[in-house]
Design an enzyme around this catalytic site. Sequence first.
Site, PDB file in Angstrom:
ATOM      1  N   GLN A   1     -50.387  21.633   9.884  1.00 16.70           N
ATOM      2  CA  GLN A   1     -49.584  21.279   8.700  1.00 16.70           C
ATOM      3  C   GLN A   1     -47.885  21.854   8.855  1.00 16.70           C
ATOM      4  OE1 GLN A   1     -50.064  22.621   4.262  1.00 16.70           O
ATOM      5  NE2 GLN A   1     -49.200  24.350   5.433  1.00 16.70           N
TER       6      GLN A   1
ATOM      7  N   SER B   1     -47.356  36.096   8.944  1.00 18.25           N
ATOM      8  CA  SER B   1     -48.182  35.848   7.823  1.00 18.25           C
ATOM      9  C   SER B   1     -48.156  37.304   6.667  1.00 18.25           C
ATOM     10  CB  SER B   1     -49.712  35.761   8.187  1.00 18.25           C
ATOM     11  OG  SER B   1     -50.563  35.661   6.939  1.00 18.25           O
TER      12      SER B   1
ATOM     13  N   GLU C   1     -50.687  37.917   5.144  1.00 17.78           N
ATOM     14  CA  GLU C   1     -51.690  38.876   5.167  1.00 17.78           C
ATOM     15  C   GLU C   1     -51.697  40.224   6.036  1.00 17.78           C
ATOM     16  OE1 GLU C   1     -54.858  37.993   4.069  1.00 17.78           O
ATOM     17  OE2 GLU C   1     -54.152  36.604   2.848  1.00 17.78           O
TER      18      GLU C   1
ATOM     19  N   TYR D   1     -57.677  38.116  11.171  1.00 19.66           N
ATOM     20  CA  TYR D   1     -56.369  37.546  10.984  1.00 19.66           C
ATOM     21  C   TYR D   1     -55.416  38.161  10.723  1.00 19.66           C
ATOM     22  CZ  TYR D   1     -53.357  33.649   9.342  1.00 19.66           C
ATOM     23  OH  TYR D   1     -52.324  32.925   9.092  1.00 19.66           O
TER      24      TYR D   1
END
Length: 312
Positions: free
Chosen positions: A11, A124, A126, A148
């Site tokens: 993306q 990220s 996260e 991740y």
Amino acid sequence: MKALIIGVSGQDGSYLADFLLKKGYEVFGTSRDAQGSVFRGLNFLGIKNEVHLLSMDPEDFRSVLVAIKKSKPDEIYFLAGQSSVGLSFEQPAETIQSFTIGILNVLEAVKMEARGIKVYHAGSSEAFGDTEGEAAKETTPFKPRSPYALAKASSTWLVDNYREAYDLFACTGILFNHESPLRPERFVTQKIIQTAKRISEGAEEKLVLGRLDVSRDWGWASEYVEAMWLMLQQDKAEDFIIATGKSQSLEEFVSKTFEVLGLHWQEHVSQSPDLMRPTDLSISKADPEKAGKKLGWKAKVDMEGVIERMLK
């Protein structure tokens, strides 16, 4: 100017390629198999033939070095790696290696080239873990709660280390959730959008989700790639949080999606414990003030705008 986008098939890579081409860049993009890859995003944007495609394995140092020598880039954007938090619990080793070994090879190659190549690394939100409702800043400590997140935290620390130790222009964009039509359906936002559309067209199915009480900061992907580029135009390499600054629950995302389609979400949604992760962040919240002040960047599309654009 020449740019090398490592992970151009995803993306962000597709939108970034489009953005840089419009800026007049010569754009090179890598995939593990440039001949066999579909490049759905580049085709969707109608720019596949404008990007020089190279086969490259980020985990193979020689492969990385060859790609850099072929493309001779002024800027490198490292966007590759296993991109699903949920899948990282099933493939932890692959996820961690794809980010850490990949960016390490890029940094080593750039250090060897010794010609001032600027490096952007995709971090990220996260990595922050659960900040207990506090808005994360660039100085907020990392507390990763998934393979991740651990991988993203580790690769960010690698970039910081090489920047300080070898005076490289290397920086990390700590991006919060950003969506688009290019998301595959394994991402919850695309799953919600596509399932709701099918239901609105008469499909007899339920939208099955895990937790609905989690909150995220959702932005529009094509806006976020401009922030990546702006980070490499600065005099000094620094890390930046890129986000809208507004967090909303997954239930609100679902509710708004069905509302736009003229439906009541409660009639079409069910929850399954099978879709609940071993650990999940209750609230992901961002403070993008630094990006506003230093980059002059501010998100224009909020969650409602994201939903409306994805439905179209």
